[in-house]
Scaffold this motif. Structure first.
Motif, mmCIF file in Angstrom:
data_model
loop_
_atom_site.group_PDB
_atom_site.id
_atom_site.type_symbol
_atom_site.label_atom_id
_atom_site.label_comp_id
_atom_site.label_asym_id
_atom_site.label_seq_id
_atom_site.Cartn_x
_atom_site.Cartn_y
_atom_site.Cartn_z
ATOM 1 N N UNK A 1 29.171 12.476 42.446
ATOM 2 C CA UNK A 1 30.402 12.963 41.818
ATOM 3 C C UNK A 1 31.546 13.086 42.827
ATOM 4 N N UNK A 2 31.209 13.209 44.101
ATOM 5 C CA UNK A 2 32.258 13.256 45.130
ATOM 6 C C UNK A 2 33.100 11.980 45.144
ATOM 7 N N UNK A 3 32.568 10.914 44.564
ATOM 8 C CA UNK A 3 33.355 9.689 44.445
ATOM 9 C C UNK A 3 34.609 9.854 43.593
ATOM 10 N N UNK A 50 34.494 16.375 34.592
ATOM 11 C CA UNK A 50 34.415 16.281 33.138
ATOM 12 C C UNK A 50 33.024 15.818 32.709
ATOM 13 N N UNK A 51 32.710 16.041 31.438
ATOM 14 C CA UNK A 51 31.428 15.564 30.906
ATOM 15 C C UNK A 51 31.342 14.045 31.006
ATOM 16 N N UNK A 52 32.474 13.379 30.793
ATOM 17 C CA UNK A 52 32.496 11.919 30.894
ATOM 18 C C UNK A 52 32.147 11.468 32.305
ATOM 19 N N UNK A 90 28.417 11.993 32.851
ATOM 20 C CA UNK A 90 27.654 10.956 32.143
ATOM 21 C C UNK A 90 27.701 9.635 32.923
ATOM 22 N N UNK A 91 28.879 9.310 33.422
ATOM 23 C CA UNK A 91 29.031 8.079 34.187
ATOM 24 C C UNK A 91 28.183 8.121 35.456
ATOM 25 N N UNK A 92 28.158 9.272 36.120
ATOM 26 C CA UNK A 92 27.361 9.408 37.335
ATOM 27 C C UNK A 92 25.877 9.159 37.046
ATOM 28 N N UNK A 93 25.387 9.695 35.933
ATOM 29 C CA UNK A 93 23.977 9.492 35.585
ATOM 30 C C UNK A 93 23.700 8.048 35.180
ATOM 31 N N UNK A 94 24.678 7.400 34.546
ATOM 32 C CA UNK A 94 24.520 5.976 34.211
ATOM 33 C C UNK A 94 24.349 5.144 35.481
ATOM 34 N N UNK A 114 26.082 3.989 47.609
ATOM 35 C CA UNK A 114 26.600 2.945 46.723
ATOM 36 C C UNK A 114 27.060 3.561 45.399
ATOM 37 N N UNK A 115 26.238 4.473 44.858
ATOM 38 C CA UNK A 115 26.594 5.126 43.590
ATOM 39 C C UNK A 115 27.903 5.900 43.725
ATOM 40 N N UNK A 116 28.049 6.630 44.826
ATOM 41 C CA UNK A 116 29.291 7.384 45.067
ATOM 42 C C UNK A 116 30.490 6.434 45.122
ATOM 43 N N UNK A 117 30.286 5.286 45.766
ATOM 44 C CA UNK A 117 31.367 4.307 45.869
ATOM 45 C C UNK A 117 31.764 3.774 44.488
ATOM 46 N N UNK A 118 30.783 3.467 43.661
ATOM 47 C CA UNK A 118 31.075 2.951 42.315
ATOM 48 C C UNK A 118 31.825 3.996 41.485
ATOM 49 N N UNK A 119 31.510 5.271 41.693
ATOM 50 C CA UNK A 119 32.183 6.345 40.945
ATOM 51 C C UNK A 119 33.687 6.344 41.177
#
Length: 259
Positions: A106-108, A124-126, A129-133, A161-166
């Motif tokens: 989420x720090x992304x 936000x909830x959105x 949700x995106x982070x978990x996706x 990588x996930x943080x970067x995509x966020x």
């Protein structure tokens, strides 16, 4: 969509302490959606190129155009905008180890929030949700609530990588993303980066020591030695002679550790 390159280096040089020349008259451009590796020995200038892009260091000469803006002359506000659109993946992960995987991902979003929202962790909830996706795509769902210091090196890099995509970046910069990993974990990381590039059309610029990895994954390779580009082209035309030119040591011995 503009036909202009997403990134252009125009005669860029970088000198540290007015003595050490890390880059010398470097010019190249990236088209949107490219997957490009930069190869070269330690100290050749690979990392300096990435740091000039996200303005961790300032180019001494030349100009760098990112997304239509000359970022080499950007002010503080413009640099913030550049970093919002530029994901960064580090060799040593750069995670907050005491926080959970999901918190690090989420720090992304911090670059998109006010200082107050970022400090108190208002997402936000959105966004959640995106982070978990993203975690699911990277095979990290079961690690979501683990502290990052409990993870393996390969898992930590996937969190990065996930943080970067966020961030929803236009460009992802990777500085030796597999240098600290074993071959199996390295393959997982490179497969994920390749998939992100192809499915999300995010431009990737990756520094690599491992020539064989660059040959396998890249559609284009830039070879740099002593701060100068000596090769820029497809992997098919990167000959052993050119590899020798890139990696030749001062003693004239070819560096053979190419992954």
């Amino acid at each position: 969509m503009s036909d202009a390159p997403i990134l252009e280096f125009k005669n860029v040089s970088k000198t540290y302490n007015k003595i050490t020349k890390a880059l010398s008259d470097v010019s190249f451009s990236l088209e949107e959606g490219e997957f490009v590796s930069i190869i070269g020995p330690s100290g050749s200038g690979k990392s300096t190129i990435l740091r000039c892009i996200n303005r961790l260091v300032d180019a001494t000469e030349g100009s760098i155009i990112f997304d239509g803006h000359d970022i080499s002359r950007a002010d503080k506000r413009e640099i913030h905008q550049v970093r919002k659109k530029t994901g960064m993946i580090f060799q040593h992960y750069n995670l907050v180890n005491r926080l959970s995987v999901i918190e690090n991902v989420l720090h992304g979003r911090l670059g998109h929030k006010s200082t107050l929202s970022g400090v108190v962790g208002l997402y936000t909830e959105k966004e959640k949700e995106r982070a978990f996706e993203i975690l699911e795509k990277l095979g990290l769902t079961e690690q979501a609530y683990k502290r990052c210091d409990e993870l393996s090196g390969g898992q930590k890099q996937r969190v990065g990588i996930a943080r970067s995509i966020m961030q929803e970046p236009r460009l992802i910069l990777c500085d030796e993303p597999i240098a600290s990993l074993d071959p199996s974990s390295s393959k997982v990381i490179m497969d994920h980066l390749s998939n992100i590039n192809q499915t999300m059309n995010i431009t990737c610029l990756i520094n690599l020591h491992q020539v064989q990895v660059a040959l396998k994954y890249s559609r284009r390779i830039i070879g740099i030695t002593s701060g100068q580009i000596v090769y820029d082209g497809p992997p098919e035309t990167l000959t052993q002679d050119i590899i020798y030119e890139i990696y030749q040591s001062k003693e004239g011995e070819l560096i053979t550790d190419v992954g």
